[in-house]
Design a protein around this motif. Structure first.
Motif, PDB file in Angstrom:
ATOM      1  N   ALA A 257       0.830  -1.212   0.000  1.00 22.18           N
ATOM      2  CA  ALA A 257       0.000   0.000   0.000  1.00 22.18           C
ATOM      3  C   ALA A 257       0.857   1.252   0.000  1.00 22.18           C
ATOM      4  CB  ALA A 257      -0.926  -0.014   1.220  1.00 22.18           C
ATOM      5  N   LYS A 258       2.088   1.148   0.536  1.00 22.34           N
ATOM      6  CA  LYS A 258       3.005   2.283   0.579  1.00 22.34           C
ATOM      7  C   LYS A 258       4.227   1.983  -0.280  1.00 22.34           C
ATOM      8  CE  LYS A 258       1.641   3.484   5.316  1.00 22.34           C
ATOM      9  NZ  LYS A 258       2.121   3.666   6.719  1.00 22.34           N
ATOM     10  N   PRO A 259       4.887   3.023  -0.802  1.00 26.68           N
ATOM     11  CA  PRO A 259       6.085   2.792  -1.621  1.00 26.68           C
ATOM     12  C   PRO A 259       7.235   2.250  -0.779  1.00 26.68           C
ATOM     13  CG  PRO A 259       5.776   5.134  -1.204  1.00 26.68           C
ATOM     14  CD  PRO A 259       4.545   4.456  -0.680  1.00 26.68           C
ATOM     15  N   GLY A 260       8.173   1.621  -1.453  1.00 27.27           N
ATOM     16  CA  GLY A 260       9.332   1.063  -0.761  1.00 27.27           C
ATOM     17  C   GLY A 260      10.174   0.224  -1.693  1.00 27.27           C
ATOM     18  N   LYS A 261      11.050  -0.570  -1.117  1.00 29.04           N
ATOM     19  CA  LYS A 261      11.969  -1.403  -1.888  1.00 29.04           C
ATOM     20  C   LYS A 261      11.210  -2.503  -2.625  1.00 29.04           C
ATOM     21  CE  LYS A 261      16.055   0.330  -0.781  1.00 29.04           C
ATOM     22  NZ  LYS A 261      16.964  -0.467   0.065  1.00 29.04           N
ATOM     23  N   ARG A 262      11.864  -3.027  -3.669  1.00 28.98           N
ATOM     24  CA  ARG A 262      11.310  -4.130  -4.455  1.00 28.98           C
ATOM     25  C   ARG A 262      12.250  -5.337  -4.342  1.00 28.98           C
ATOM     26  NH1 ARG A 262      11.802  -1.524 -10.026  1.00 28.98           N
ATOM     27  NH2 ARG A 262      13.841  -1.256  -9.032  1.00 28.98           N
TER      28      ARG A 262
ATOM     29  N   GLN B  15       2.128 -15.572   3.073  1.00 27.50           N
ATOM     30  CA  GLN B  15       2.149 -14.912   4.380  1.00 27.50           C
ATOM     31  C   GLN B  15       2.093 -13.386   4.277  1.00 27.50           C
ATOM     32  OE1 GLN B  15       5.343 -16.309   6.889  1.00 27.50           O
ATOM     33  NE2 GLN B  15       4.841 -18.465   6.585  1.00 27.50           N
ATOM     34  N   LEU B  16       2.126 -12.859   3.064  1.00 25.21           N
ATOM     35  CA  LEU B  16       2.193 -11.410   2.898  1.00 25.21           C
ATOM     36  C   LEU B  16       0.800 -10.800   2.819  1.00 25.21           C
ATOM     37  CD1 LEU B  16       5.070 -11.122   0.246  1.00 25.21           C
ATOM     38  CD2 LEU B  16       5.244 -11.108   2.753  1.00 25.21           C
ATOM     39  N   ASN B  17       0.668  -9.623   3.397  1.00 23.53           N
ATOM     40  CA  ASN B  17      -0.556  -8.828   3.314  1.00 23.53           C
ATOM     41  C   ASN B  17      -0.193  -7.487   2.688  1.00 23.53           C
ATOM     42  OD1 ASN B  17      -2.871  -7.326   3.590  1.00 23.53           O
ATOM     43  ND2 ASN B  17      -3.153  -7.735   5.770  1.00 23.53           N
ATOM     44  N   PRO B  18      -0.435  -7.313   1.385  1.00 25.69           N
ATOM     45  CA  PRO B  18      -0.017  -6.082   0.703  1.00 25.69           C
ATOM     46  C   PRO B  18      -0.560  -4.815   1.354  1.00 25.69           C
ATOM     47  CG  PRO B  18      -0.700  -7.731  -0.891  1.00 25.69           C
ATOM     48  CD  PRO B  18      -1.070  -8.267   0.455  1.00 25.69           C
ATOM     49  N   ALA B  19      -1.724  -4.887   1.974  1.00 23.59           N
ATOM     50  CA  ALA B  19      -2.307  -3.698   2.595  1.00 23.59           C
ATOM     51  C   ALA B  19      -1.457  -3.180   3.745  1.00 23.59           C
ATOM     52  CB  ALA B  19      -3.722  -4.019   3.090  1.00 23.59           C
ATOM     53  N   GLN B  20      -0.579  -4.034   4.283  1.00 24.81           N
ATOM     54  CA  GLN B  20       0.264  -3.640   5.404  1.00 24.81           C
ATOM     55  C   GLN B  20       1.735  -3.539   5.023  1.00 24.81           C
ATOM     56  OE1 GLN B  20      -0.560  -6.480   8.503  1.00 24.81           O
ATOM     57  NE2 GLN B  20      -2.702  -5.887   8.699  1.00 24.81           N
ATOM     58  N   MET B  21       2.019  -3.551   3.718  1.00 26.33           N
ATOM     59  CA  MET B  21       3.402  -3.550   3.252  1.00 26.33           C
ATOM     60  C   MET B  21       3.826  -2.186   2.720  1.00 26.33           C
ATOM     61  SD  MET B  21       3.438  -7.214   1.215  1.00 26.33           S
ATOM     62  CE  MET B  21       4.621  -6.536   0.041  1.00 26.33           C
ATOM     63  N   SER B  22       5.138  -1.919   2.808  1.00 27.46           N
ATOM     64  CA  SER B  22       5.755  -0.742   2.180  1.00 27.46           C
ATOM     65  C   SER B  22       6.768  -1.254   1.169  1.00 27.46           C
ATOM     66  CB  SER B  22       6.440   0.133   3.227  1.00 27.46           C
ATOM     67  OG  SER B  22       5.518   0.608   4.176  1.00 27.46           O
TER      68      SER B  22
ATOM     69  N   VAL C 117      14.607 -10.923   5.634  1.00 29.07           N
ATOM     70  CA  VAL C 117      15.132 -10.064   4.570  1.00 29.07           C
ATOM     71  C   VAL C 117      14.119  -8.975   4.202  1.00 29.07           C
ATOM     72  CG1 VAL C 117      15.738 -10.028   2.114  1.00 29.07           C
ATOM     73  CG2 VAL C 117      16.753 -11.742   3.620  1.00 29.07           C
ATOM     74  N   LEU C 118      12.858  -9.338   4.116  1.00 33.26           N
ATOM     75  CA  LEU C 118      11.830  -8.343   3.785  1.00 33.26           C
ATOM     76  C   LEU C 118      11.700  -7.303   4.890  1.00 33.26           C
ATOM     77  CD1 LEU C 118       9.086 -10.656   2.213  1.00 33.26           C
ATOM     78  CD2 LEU C 118      10.979  -9.459   1.089  1.00 33.26           C
ATOM     79  N   LYS C 119      11.901  -7.702   6.133  1.00 28.57           N
ATOM     80  CA  LYS C 119      11.903  -6.734   7.233  1.00 28.57           C
ATOM     81  C   LYS C 119      13.145  -5.850   7.163  1.00 28.57           C
ATOM     82  CE  LYS C 119       9.285  -9.927  10.133  1.00 28.57           C
ATOM     83  NZ  LYS C 119       9.338 -10.921  11.244  1.00 28.57           N
ATOM     84  N   HIS C 120      14.265  -6.458   6.814  1.00 36.54           N
ATOM     85  CA  HIS C 120      15.518  -5.710   6.663  1.00 36.54           C
ATOM     86  C   HIS C 120      15.377  -4.597   5.630  1.00 36.54           C
ATOM     87  CE1 HIS C 120      19.792  -4.921   5.897  1.00 36.54           C
ATOM     88  NE2 HIS C 120      19.594  -5.230   4.626  1.00 36.54           N
ATOM     89  N   HIS C 121      14.643  -4.848   4.565  1.00 35.60           N
ATOM     90  CA  HIS C 121      14.461  -3.847   3.515  1.00 35.60           C
ATOM     91  C   HIS C 121      13.272  -2.921   3.778  1.00 35.60           C
ATOM     92  CE1 HIS C 121      17.604  -5.082   0.793  1.00 35.60           C
ATOM     93  NE2 HIS C 121      17.233  -6.354   0.889  1.00 35.60           N
ATOM     94  N   GLY C 122      12.634  -3.062   4.929  1.00 41.94           N
ATOM     95  CA  GLY C 122      11.549  -2.165   5.298  1.00 41.94           C
ATOM     96  C   GLY C 122      10.225  -2.469   4.641  1.00 41.94           C
ATOM     97  N   ILE C 123      10.123  -3.604   3.962  1.00 42.66           N
ATOM     98  CA  ILE C 123       8.870  -3.970   3.297  1.00 42.66           C
ATOM     99  C   ILE C 123       7.837  -4.443   4.322  1.00 42.66           C
ATOM    100  CG2 ILE C 123       7.823  -5.580   1.644  1.00 42.66           C
ATOM    101  CD1 ILE C 123      10.457  -5.469   0.082  1.00 42.66           C
TER     102      ILE C 123
ATOM    103  N   ALA D 270       6.938  -4.880   8.608  1.00 39.72           N
ATOM    104  CA  ALA D 270       7.229  -4.407   9.960  1.00 39.72           C
ATOM    105  C   ALA D 270       7.281  -5.608  10.899  1.00 39.72           C
ATOM    106  CB  ALA D 270       6.163  -3.413  10.413  1.00 39.72           C
ATOM    107  N   GLY D 271       7.776  -5.376  12.118  1.00 38.26           N
ATOM    108  CA  GLY D 271       7.781  -6.433  13.115  1.00 38.26           C
ATOM    109  C   GLY D 271       9.177  -6.913  13.448  1.00 38.26           C
ATOM    110  N   PRO D 272       9.288  -7.693  14.519  1.00 37.69           N
ATOM    111  CA  PRO D 272      10.601  -8.175  14.971  1.00 37.69           C
ATOM    112  C   PRO D 272      11.166  -9.244  14.046  1.00 37.69           C
ATOM    113  CG  PRO D 272       8.861  -9.160  16.285  1.00 37.69           C
ATOM    114  CD  PRO D 272       8.194  -8.152  15.397  1.00 37.69           C
ATOM    115  N   MET D 273      12.474  -9.335  14.024  1.00 35.21           N
ATOM    116  CA  MET D 273      13.153 -10.368  13.261  1.00 35.21           C
ATOM    117  C   MET D 273      12.906 -11.741  13.890  1.00 35.21           C
ATOM    118  SD  MET D 273      15.019  -9.295  10.621  1.00 35.21           S
ATOM    119  CE  MET D 273      15.639  -7.737   9.944  1.00 35.21           C
ATOM    120  N   GLY D 274      12.891 -12.760  13.045  1.00 35.36           N
ATOM    121  CA  GLY D 274      12.886 -14.123  13.533  1.00 35.36           C
ATOM    122  C   GLY D 274      14.303 -14.554  13.854  1.00 35.36           C
TER     123      GLY D 274
END
Length: 401
Positions: free
Chosen positions: A107-112, A136-143, A293-299, A301-305
């Motif tokens: 929903a928000k811009p960010g890395k690809r 597991q991805l929810n695009p509405a909550q992704m950047s 990795v997706l959290k690392h790139h800011g796509i 949110a949430g804590p790392m596993g």
């Protein structure tokens, strides 16, 4: 094929070199020519490699999914999942091979980030890994955006065999992971297919990429990543996987992750166990690492596993092959991930009478990263690979994929 790794871009000057590729893209585009493998009815002009171009729809649908010959993920509706087919190279009948593409556009811009699997046709765990991440991805909550391609080598996958069956010069089998970045006007269909995908789908939509594989049929491998760990952007991603081994080597040209790296896109290869099976336990490790990795790139949110810090990671820069010298049944004396010493016996081989015809030892100290799973072997077959550290690693050496 691209030049050897030592002759391609200096990966320690990674980001500077990636900027230089922008100017080179115009030269590459000029070579597309009128002999494009895509027919002129859908797109008469090749996009400049690496530069996003407008998405081109053919007007066709397959099982309700629209078909494209070029994709810019920025054209897709934000906050949604998009299922498409990419039109690849032509078959001998003149029809096309189609590649499945799933795009989670945030929903928000960010890395690809691009996730690729199915470059080899017998690698089922790699496909399931990517599918699990996407589910597991929810695009509405992704950047940002995650794009998945799960069946690159369709003709090989249809037969669940490693190589692409090609008939341009007689019956042939071509390893798709030696063809990148491909050539839209190449001699073989796999080369053209690779060129189409790389120029029109993968490269234009990537800020980072992971290429998922498994061992080949008849050969089991541990959970490990292949990466040039001297590139900080790549090392940062690889360190986020809770897997026990890293092969720190740029290996050889023609593999997909190196094609990404050579144009300035950080990438590495993930190896998810054995071919032709679903190893759910091992898959879960790579799913967890990819979500990191997706959290690392800011796509996301949430804590790392869990990451590499939570497991005992063995890093080697060379893979020592142990090859059969005789024919017969092979009995392994060590298991995957076992530590071995130089001179340690790792396998024995018996003939049809049960007589021992060969004993095999490791010439290096390291960890077992691959083993032949087929019980019989003939001379020259790899029986095992030992991951170890070499003072001066060879360029372009083989590895247990």
């Amino acid at each position: 094929m691209p030049s050897k790794p030592e002759e391609s871009l200096d990966r320690r000057d990674f980001m500077v070199a990636s900027i230089a590729t922008i100017g080179a893209s115009a030269v590459l585009a000029a070579n597309a020519g009128s002999a494009n493998a895509q027919d002129s009815a859908t797109s008469s002009v090749s996009p400049a490699p690496g530069a996003p171009s407008a998405t081109v729809y053919t007007g066709d649908t397959i099982q309700g999914k629209k078909v494209v010959t070029a994709l810019d993920v920025n054209d897709l509706e934000p906050g949604q999942n998009h299922l498409l087919y990419f039109q690849g190279v032509e078959m001998p009948t003149g029809q096309h091979w189609y590649v499945s593409v799933t795009v989670a556009r945030g929903a928000k811009p960010g890395k690809r980030v691009v996730l690729v699997s199915g470059v080899h046709g017998d690698e089922m765990s790699s496909i399931h890994t990517v599918q699990t991440v996407m589910n597991q991805l929810n695009p509405a909550q992704m950047s940002g955006t995650v794009m998945a391609v799960t069946d690159v080598a369709r003709p090989a996958i249809e037969g669940m065999q490693r190589r692409w069956p090609n008939f341009g010069r007689g019956n042939d089998l071509i390893d798709m992971n030696r063809e990148w970045p491909g050539n839209e006007n190449g001699v073989t269909a796999p080369s053209r297919h690779a060129g189409l995908l790389f120029n029109r789908l993968l490269r234009p939509n990537s800020d980072a990429a992971v290429d998922f594989h498994t061992g080949t049929t008849g050969f089991d491998v541990s959970a490990f990543n292949i990466a040039g760990m001297d590139v900080p952007e790549i090392k940062a991603m690889v360190d986020l996987y809770p897997v026990g081994q890293i092969f720190d080597n740029h290996v050889y040209p023609g593999v997909l992750h190196n094609a990404f790296v050579d144009v300035g896109i950080p990438s590495f290869c993930a190896e998810v166990g054995a071919a032709r099976v679903l190893d759910l336990e091992m898959i879960s490790l790579f799913v967890e690492g990819t979500m990191n990795v997706l959290k690392h790139h800011g796509i996301l949110a949430g804590p790392m596993g869990r990451t590499g810090k939570d497991v005992a990671v063995f890093i080697g820069n060379s893979a020592f092959p142990i090859l059969a010298t005789q024919g017969g049944l092979v009995e392994h004396l060590v298991k995957l991930n076992d530590k071995v010493e130089a001179g340690q016996k790792v396998a024995i081989q018996r003939n049809s009478f049960g007589e021992v015809v060969a004993e095999y030892t490791s010439s290096v100290a390291g960890e077992v990263t691959g083993q032949r799973s087929d019980a019989m072997a003939e001379p020259g077959n790899p029986l095992a690979f030992i991951l170890f550290h070499k003072a001066t690693p060879d360029g372009g050496e083989s590895y247990p994929e």
